[in-house]
Design an enzyme around this catalytic site. Structure first.
Site, mmCIF file in Angstrom:
data_model
loop_
_atom_site.group_PDB
_atom_site.id
_atom_site.type_symbol
_atom_site.label_atom_id
_atom_site.label_comp_id
_atom_site.label_asym_id
_atom_site.label_seq_id
_atom_site.Cartn_x
_atom_site.Cartn_y
_atom_site.Cartn_z
ATOM 1 N N ASP A 14 32.020 36.972 43.757
ATOM 2 C CA ASP A 14 33.224 38.016 42.761
ATOM 3 C C ASP A 14 33.345 39.648 43.014
ATOM 4 O OD1 ASP A 14 35.256 38.146 39.887
ATOM 5 O OD2 ASP A 14 32.571 38.700 39.316
ATOM 6 N N ARG A 15 34.108 40.488 42.166
ATOM 7 C CA ARG A 15 34.069 41.615 43.185
ATOM 8 C C ARG A 15 33.045 42.247 41.594
ATOM 9 N NH1 ARG A 15 39.118 45.974 43.142
ATOM 10 N NH2 ARG A 15 38.077 46.205 41.005
ATOM 11 N N ASP A 16 34.133 42.856 40.715
ATOM 12 C CA ASP A 16 33.155 43.286 39.455
ATOM 13 C C ASP A 16 32.351 42.686 39.378
ATOM 14 O OD1 ASP A 16 36.124 44.468 39.948
ATOM 15 O OD2 ASP A 16 37.136 43.920 38.756
ATOM 16 N N GLN A 73 42.511 39.956 39.117
ATOM 17 C CA GLN A 73 42.887 41.755 38.927
ATOM 18 C C GLN A 73 43.862 41.507 37.775
ATOM 19 O OE1 GLN A 73 40.749 44.214 39.689
ATOM 20 N NE2 GLN A 73 39.723 43.107 40.760
ATOM 21 N N HIS A 118 47.465 37.537 38.190
ATOM 22 C CA HIS A 118 48.162 37.492 37.034
ATOM 23 C C HIS A 118 47.621 37.754 36.208
ATOM 24 C CE1 HIS A 118 49.874 34.392 40.780
ATOM 25 N NE2 HIS A 118 50.957 34.814 39.912
ATOM 26 N N SER A 166 34.012 46.847 34.194
ATOM 27 C CA SER A 166 34.345 47.985 32.534
ATOM 28 C C SER A 166 35.895 46.938 32.426
ATOM 29 C CB SER A 166 35.049 49.305 33.671
ATOM 30 O OG SER A 166 35.659 49.761 32.016
ATOM 31 N N ARG A 205 44.148 32.249 39.142
ATOM 32 C CA ARG A 205 42.888 32.668 37.885
ATOM 33 C C ARG A 205 41.758 31.945 38.088
ATOM 34 N NH1 ARG A 205 42.331 37.743 35.125
ATOM 35 N NH2 ARG A 205 41.416 37.079 32.840
#
Length: 176
Positions: free
Chosen positions: A7-9, A52, A91, A16, A100
């Site tokens: 995963d990224r964030d 995203q 989406h 955030s 998603r």
């Protein structure tokens, strides 16, 4: 092929609740860039699957998202590594898409790109949605305590979930 999906964030960069909307707001977590570079140099392919919904909400443009991912690639390259395929779901939560997370569409896209089975591959995330996406395609769910990880850890986790402090600890385990 040694493939790790992230995963990224909250895993690679700070997360955030107000969304990461610019390259300036995209700030790597301590040790994350080095971890990806070290894995890459050791023969691992590191792919990224990231929700995203800020795109659907109009908080930033596809060009801004691409610039964030170019920054990630640049930082890893500066340490001698490379980032594999990066896929994202543009989406919103109510759009009914198949990509998603917790839906497994992005993980399936990565598997198709590399021509591999997802069974047993590690998918590293910081949310229950990440863990559920991993389970949906028989990946090994891996939780890091960064990002939303501590909040996720406070609730029941899927059986067999591996837990690490951060991405650097995941890399240390895989490179052991």
């Amino acid at each position: 092929m040694k493939l790790l999906i992230l995963d990224r964030d909250g895993v690679i960069n700070y997360d955030s609740d107000d969304y990461i909307k610019s390259v300036d707001e995209w700030i790597p977590l301590p040790g994350a860039i080095t971890a990806i570079a070290d894995l890459s140099k050791a023969g691992w392919t590191v792919a990224v699957a990231t929700n995203q919904s800020g795109l659907a909400r109009g908080y930033y443009t596809p060009a801004t998202l691409d610039a964030m991912h170019q920054r990630l690639r640049q930082l890893v390259a500066e340490q001698g590594g490379e980032v594999g395929l990066i896929v994202h779901c543009p989406h919103g939560p109510d759009d009914g898409c198949a990509c998603r997370k917790p839906k497994p569409g992005m993980l399936q896209q990565i598997a198709a790109h590399y021509g591999v089975s997802l069974a047993g591959l590690w998918f590293v995330g910081d949310s229950r949605g990440d863990l559920d996406a991993a389970l949906a395609v028989d990946c090994q769910p891996v939780l890091v305590k960064t990002g939303k990880g501590e909040r996720t850890l406070a609730k029941a986790l899927p059986a067999g979930t591996l837990i690490f402090e951060d991405l650097a600890a995941v890399a240390a385990q895989l490179l052991h």
